[in-house]
Enzyme design. Sequence first.
Site, PDB file in Angstrom:
ATOM      1  N   GLU A 255      31.058  50.211  40.276  1.00 43.98           N
ATOM      2  CA  GLU A 255      29.626  50.498  40.468  1.00 43.98           C
ATOM      3  C   GLU A 255      28.906  49.192  40.764  1.00 43.98           C
ATOM      4  O   GLU A 255      29.040  48.232  40.018  1.00 43.98           O
ATOM      5  CB  GLU A 255      28.998  51.118  39.208  1.00 43.98           C
ATOM      6  CG  GLU A 255      29.466  52.512  38.867  1.00 43.98           C
ATOM      7  CD  GLU A 255      28.686  53.081  37.681  1.00 43.98           C
ATOM      8  OE1 GLU A 255      27.681  52.474  37.274  1.00 43.98           O
ATOM      9  OE2 GLU A 255      29.095  54.134  37.168  1.00 43.98           O
ATOM     10  N   ASN A 256      28.156  49.169  41.851  1.00 42.07           N
ATOM     11  CA  ASN A 256      27.242  48.065  42.126  1.00 42.07           C
ATOM     12  C   ASN A 256      26.203  48.565  43.119  1.00 42.07           C
ATOM     13  O   ASN A 256      26.549  49.106  44.171  1.00 42.07           O
ATOM     14  CB  ASN A 256      27.978  46.850  42.701  1.00 42.07           C
ATOM     15  CG  ASN A 256      27.035  45.714  43.059  1.00 42.07           C
ATOM     16  OD1 ASN A 256      26.893  45.349  44.228  1.00 42.07           O
ATOM     17  ND2 ASN A 256      26.361  45.158  42.061  1.00 42.07           N
TER      18      ASN A 256
END
Length: 576
Positions: free
Chosen positions: A408-409
């Site tokens: 996740e980013n």
Amino acid sequence: MLLLGHVLVLLLCVSASDDFDWTKNDRSSFYYGTFQTGFSWGAGSSAYQTEGAWNIDGKGMSIWDAFTHKKGRIYLNDTGDSSCEGYYKFKDDVSLMKDMKLNHYRFSLSWPRLLPNGLKSEYINEKGIKYYDDLINTLLDNKITPIVTMYHWDLPQVLEEKYGGWQNSSMVNYFNDYANLCFERFGNRVKYWITFNNPWSIAVEGYETGEHAPGLKLRGTGAYKAAHNMIKAHAKVWHTYDTQWRSKQKGLVGISLSADWGEPVDITNQRDIEAAERYIQFYMGWFATPLFNGDYPQVMKDYIGRKSAQQGLGVSRLPVFSAQEKSFIRGTCDFLGIGHFTTRYITQKNYPSGQVNSYFTDRDLAELVDPHWPDPGSEWLYSVPWGFRRLLNFVKTQYGNPMIYVTENGVSEKMLCTDLCDEWRMQYMKDYINEMLKAMKDGVDVKGYTAWSLLDKFEWDEGFSERFGLYYVDFGNKNKPRYPKASVQYYKRIISSNGFPNQREVESWKRKALETCSSSNQLLAAGQYRCTPGCDELDPLISHMEMVTEIVVPTVCTLCILLSAVFLMFLLRGRF
């Protein structure tokens, strides 16, 4: 000899912490270069946030269904009941992924969709199995690798009601049975498994602060007990895969841990350095250290143990792993998923033992932000790209350079309506991905990157007021249409170039992406208007109404308004 042993242990601890150089923060200029061949580019989502269909085709109730249906829990009382309608629109979404040329898609399975009563021994919902079969097969038909999370927060409600959810150690076996079903039904096609997504949030926000489902406030104990059971559950699932499935299916089992970076306020101050390391150990190390080394970080054991004693407790509030459990847990991580969004400055702060102890006061630290850091509207998410490189290097030195997938980013915005020309997201993506590239130059073993998220979706206690998507979803429309933001084109160019080939080409990407969104003739074309941050007081339907007012009235009804004004003037003149 005993004294010599203590000295050797002390030296080992010192050398371990010295591996990471806290005083060296290399904030070098942008690096032009490309990623290694085979680097995997993807985007992500989760079941509860996107699927909708909360009670369709035999799905059981989850703790998030129950939590959101209680008024006052979620901003504007939003729920994920329908959300993006991903349950019905997954083929359309896979087409979006194919157009972006994604290598992988990270999504989660809904435990209550597969096992409505939570237990494999009671009932398997074959319609739920078919849905995920179809999704996985569609991805593979389009040459997109599925990366599958088994638990992204949506525990079957019945397990919470009957057993107390993750407070109960019986969950270890129930989760293992559920995972075994996943391996049995999907493992011939799924090669990347994630047991838990961000167990920190499950533990702290679910059982400490009560902000998230199931909404319990068991301060100082609940989070530690939940985490303890999740760590044991992860290890058991890893061993189940290792002994029963790995030789046949050739897959990998990891975990996804979220971690903000903690930077010492003063890198020449040893107390600030220790506070920053404590911040990270209480965050990511809480879960990573047991999985790599077999036990909790020593600093957690020391601080929680001491505070528990000051409270007059006979034992630490932090649970203890037995020698057998330590051995069982150690080494149960084929790859480490990392979710990362932002950074905090950290300094020492002592909390008196007389106060009610909690996870937060146990750490004896304060979190600060720099007001100059870019903030697109979310109160917690500031853009601090250099923190990403720092975090990745810390993981390398702390855990023996494990294989990493960034799971996740991304960056959100809180607006009345989303500006499809999302310049801030393109800038965030460019800077953070570049810091990841620099970390890989440093020797960090990153294998893939997952943009968070593919679509705007339900954002937990923030409802639909916060948007992370590359694609805008019009939640006010029952069909939930998707519209590409400029960041779609930008990310697509990063993927096709496998990085940042040269300055001239990279500088043209943003311009071309903005041209695309500005010239769009779609209903939500952001080039015709701009939304302003801070106008998030209305629900999605009203937001849609506002957009219609902004776009349609000026372009379609201007003549009507002018004619009405002329007519009114004649009436007034006649009256006076």
